[in-house]
Design an enzyme around this catalytic site. Structure first.
Site, PDB file in Angstrom:
ATOM      1  N   ASP A  71       7.320 -31.266  -1.277  1.00  0.00           N
ATOM      2  CA  ASP A  71       8.638 -31.115  -1.907  1.00  0.00           C
ATOM      3  C   ASP A  71       9.681 -31.121  -0.792  1.00  0.00           C
ATOM      4  O   ASP A  71       9.447 -30.535   0.269  1.00  0.00           O
ATOM      5  CB  ASP A  71       8.729 -29.820  -2.720  1.00  0.00           C
ATOM      6  CG  ASP A  71       9.767 -29.919  -3.828  1.00  0.00           C
ATOM      7  OD1 ASP A  71       9.426 -29.702  -4.997  1.00  0.00           O
ATOM      8  OD2 ASP A  71      10.948 -30.212  -3.511  1.00  0.00           O
ATOM      9  N   ARG A  82      12.194 -21.145 -14.726  1.00  0.00           N
ATOM     10  CA  ARG A  82      10.893 -21.747 -15.045  1.00  0.00           C
ATOM     11  C   ARG A  82       9.978 -21.945 -13.842  1.00  0.00           C
ATOM     12  O   ARG A  82       8.780 -22.104 -14.003  1.00  0.00           O
ATOM     13  CB  ARG A  82      11.109 -23.117 -15.712  1.00  0.00           C
ATOM     14  CG  ARG A  82      11.756 -24.138 -14.791  1.00  0.00           C
ATOM     15  CD  ARG A  82      12.228 -25.350 -15.556  1.00  0.00           C
ATOM     16  NE  ARG A  82      12.790 -26.345 -14.679  1.00  0.00           N
ATOM     17  CZ  ARG A  82      13.952 -26.256 -14.048  1.00  0.00           C
ATOM     18  NH1 ARG A  82      14.692 -25.167 -14.189  1.00  0.00           N
ATOM     19  NH2 ARG A  82      14.391 -27.212 -13.270  1.00  0.00           N
ATOM     20  N   LYS A  95      11.282 -25.215  -0.954  1.00  0.00           N
ATOM     21  CA  LYS A  95      10.338 -24.923  -2.036  1.00  0.00           C
ATOM     22  C   LYS A  95       8.897 -24.922  -1.556  1.00  0.00           C
ATOM     23  O   LYS A  95       8.084 -24.111  -2.003  1.00  0.00           O
ATOM     24  CB  LYS A  95      10.486 -25.964  -3.147  1.00  0.00           C
ATOM     25  CG  LYS A  95      11.712 -25.775  -3.998  1.00  0.00           C
ATOM     26  CD  LYS A  95      11.647 -26.729  -5.178  1.00  0.00           C
ATOM     27  CE  LYS A  95      12.845 -26.522  -6.080  1.00  0.00           C
ATOM     28  NZ  LYS A  95      12.801 -27.396  -7.257  1.00  0.00           N
ATOM     29  N   ASN A 140      11.054 -37.530 -12.013  1.00  0.00           N
ATOM     30  CA  ASN A 140      11.826 -38.779 -11.998  1.00  0.00           C
ATOM     31  C   ASN A 140      10.885 -39.974 -12.034  1.00  0.00           C
ATOM     32  O   ASN A 140       9.746 -39.914 -11.550  1.00  0.00           O
ATOM     33  CB  ASN A 140      12.767 -38.823 -10.784  1.00  0.00           C
ATOM     34  CG  ASN A 140      12.011 -38.758  -9.466  1.00  0.00           C
ATOM     35  OD1 ASN A 140      11.576 -39.782  -8.951  1.00  0.00           O
ATOM     36  ND2 ASN A 140      11.818 -37.563  -8.936  1.00  0.00           N
ATOM     37  N   CYS A 197      15.527 -33.292 -17.435  1.00  0.00           N
ATOM     38  CA  CYS A 197      15.646 -31.875 -17.791  1.00  0.00           C
ATOM     39  C   CYS A 197      16.963 -31.309 -17.269  1.00  0.00           C
ATOM     40  O   CYS A 197      17.539 -30.401 -17.869  1.00  0.00           O
ATOM     41  CB  CYS A 197      14.477 -31.085 -17.221  1.00  0.00           C
ATOM     42  SG  CYS A 197      12.916 -31.487 -18.002  1.00  0.00           S
ATOM     43  N   CYS A 350      31.308 -36.484 -15.857  1.00  0.00           N
ATOM     44  CA  CYS A 350      30.105 -35.863 -16.437  1.00  0.00           C
ATOM     45  C   CYS A 350      29.674 -34.745 -15.496  1.00  0.00           C
ATOM     46  O   CYS A 350      30.526 -34.094 -14.895  1.00  0.00           O
ATOM     47  CB  CYS A 350      29.002 -36.897 -16.657  1.00  0.00           C
ATOM     48  SG  CYS A 350      28.423 -37.689 -15.143  1.00  0.00           S
TER      49      CYS A 350
END
Ligand SMILES: Nc1ncnc2c1ncn2[C@@H]1O[C@H](COP(=O)(O)OP(=O)(O)OP(=O)(O)O)[C@@H](O)[C@H]1O
Length: 392
Positions: A71, A82, A95, A140, A197, A350
């Site tokens: 990662d 989560r 991470k 992705n 997500c 956005c």
């Protein structure tokens, strides 16, 4: 279909290991032999996020001897709903490192190998090579096609999972025994058509439901018991609370694992999956303003309409003052145009600039030639203009 175990058994389990794994050892299908195979196994988990968190914790607890973690990102507060391998004190830490620390606490007998980098076409063969099996916890399409293609070319099983809101899917792709990801999804969806997500949200516990299915499949393959999810797609609906699996056949015409493969080496996955369509990129070129420029237009009293093209739930979390909400879908189906004034410039935004570029392309096609969008979106606004607002 049952398959032989992927891994040879380790010579022995120590007294401590026997005590730790006793509830596995007394299951006849696992037993001493299965647990020794897990001890010898090397599994790579791609992404220590929503799916990777439960996957890594359960693989570690189960006694998989070597766990690789790849990662490139750091822990964000919005991950903690989560990504249960990380905690509050891990915010801003890499991470992979945070996940390694949690695994050490869960099971110190596991050897953890860190890959603090982005998986791409240049490093994937080197990184995959030592592992018996790949568990994909990424979010992705570019990475999924990359993982699939590399797994097929190296002949390794690929345990895949996907989540969105209340829906999850999982499967095992292994071209030697069944279909690959391209047999199921030959082409990525057009850019912007399938929300991530980050755009649409995900129920935190869904990660555990799907991540634990991935671990279940990995363990079965490594130790060689049960019916693996090869050639089947598991579909889970957390609202209905239904699990069903559908057959997925190997496609003889698959360009990667079919009879006459045309893809024989890795490709440019970012270009193949295109995060933003070419038309949107063209529309945005020369028609993008920064959040600071938007603020300047406001301060100068310019007459324009600021349109937020995100969804209502996102608008309720944080918004740029003076903006009105017209979701991107209404630009794509044309409903938005009748709601827009002809005599004012339209400025779209956005969350971070991808969806507004897609909406801008549709708007330009409809004749709103002087429309622009805000690069970086509302997140850019918070960072550059008003840090007192929340991000998500
Ligand atoms: N090519 C890649 N190489 C390495 N890690 C990857 C790659 N693509 C994605 N990831 C990692 O996979 C994880 C995906 O997890 P998830 O979608 O739950 O988290 P997220 O990206 O942190 O969430 P959000 O997008 O909602 O902020 C992330 O930690 C991300 O950094």
């Amino acid at each position: 279909m049952s398959l032989p175990p992927l891994v040879e058994p380790a010579d022995e389990l120590t007294v401590d290991e026997v005590r730790r794994y006793s509830r596995h050892l007394i299951i006849p299908d696992v037993g001493m032999d299965g647990q020794k195979r897990l001890k010898n196994a090397k599994v790579l988990v791609v992404g220590a996020g929503g799916l990777g968190s439960p996957a890594l914790l359960y693989l570690a607890a189960a006694g998989v001897g070597t766990l690789g973690i790849i990662d490139f990102d750091v822990v964000d507060e919005s991950n903690l709903q989560r990504q249960i391998i990380h905690g509050q004190s891990d915010v801003d830490r890499p991470k992979a490192v945070s996940a390694r620390d949690s695994i050490r606490e869960t099971n110190p007998f596991v050897e953890v190998v860190l890959h603090e980098e982005r998986l791409d076409s240049d490093n994937v063969f080197r990184i995959f090579e030592p592992y018996d099996l790949i568990v994909d916890g990424t979010d992705n399409f570019a990475t999924r096609y990359l993982v699939n293609d590399a797994a097929v070319l190296l002949g390794k099983p690929y345990v895949w999972g996907s989540i969105y809101r209340f829906d999850g899917q999982a499967s095992v792709f292994w071209s030697e025994h069944g279909p690959c990801y391209r047999c199921l999804y030959p082409e990525p969806p057009p850019p912007g058509m399938v929300p991530s997500c980050a755009e649409g949200g995900v129920l935190g516990v869904l990660c555990a439901s799907i991540g634990s299915i991935q671990v279940n499949e990995a363990i079965k393959l490594l130790a060689g018991f049960g019916d693996p999810l090869v050639g089947r797609l598991m579909i889970y609906d957390a609202l209905e609370m239904s699990y069903r699996s559908v057959k997925v056949r190997k496609d003889p015409e698959c360009p990667l694992c079919g009879k006459n493969p045309t893809i024989t080496e890795l490709i440019d996955y970012e270009a193949f999956c295109g995060t933003v369509s070419e038309e949107a990129q063209e529309a945005a070129a020369g028609s993008t303003i920064t959040p600071a420029e938007l603020k300047q237009k406001m301060d100068d009293g310019e007459d324009f309409l600021l349109v937020d093209v995100r969804e209502k739930n996102e608008f309720e979390i944080v918004r740029i003052p003076g903006s009105v909400l017209i979701p991107k879908g209404e630009f794509l189906n044309g409903e938005a145009f009748a709601k827009l004034p002809q005599d004012k410039q339209i400025v779209l935004h956005c969350k971070s600039g991808g969806r507004s570029a897609e909406a801008l392309a549709a708007l330009k096609r409809a004749g709103f030639g002087d429309a622009v969008h805000v690069g970086g979106g509302v997140l850019g606004w918070v960072h550059q203009v008003d840090p007192s607002l929340p991000t998500y």
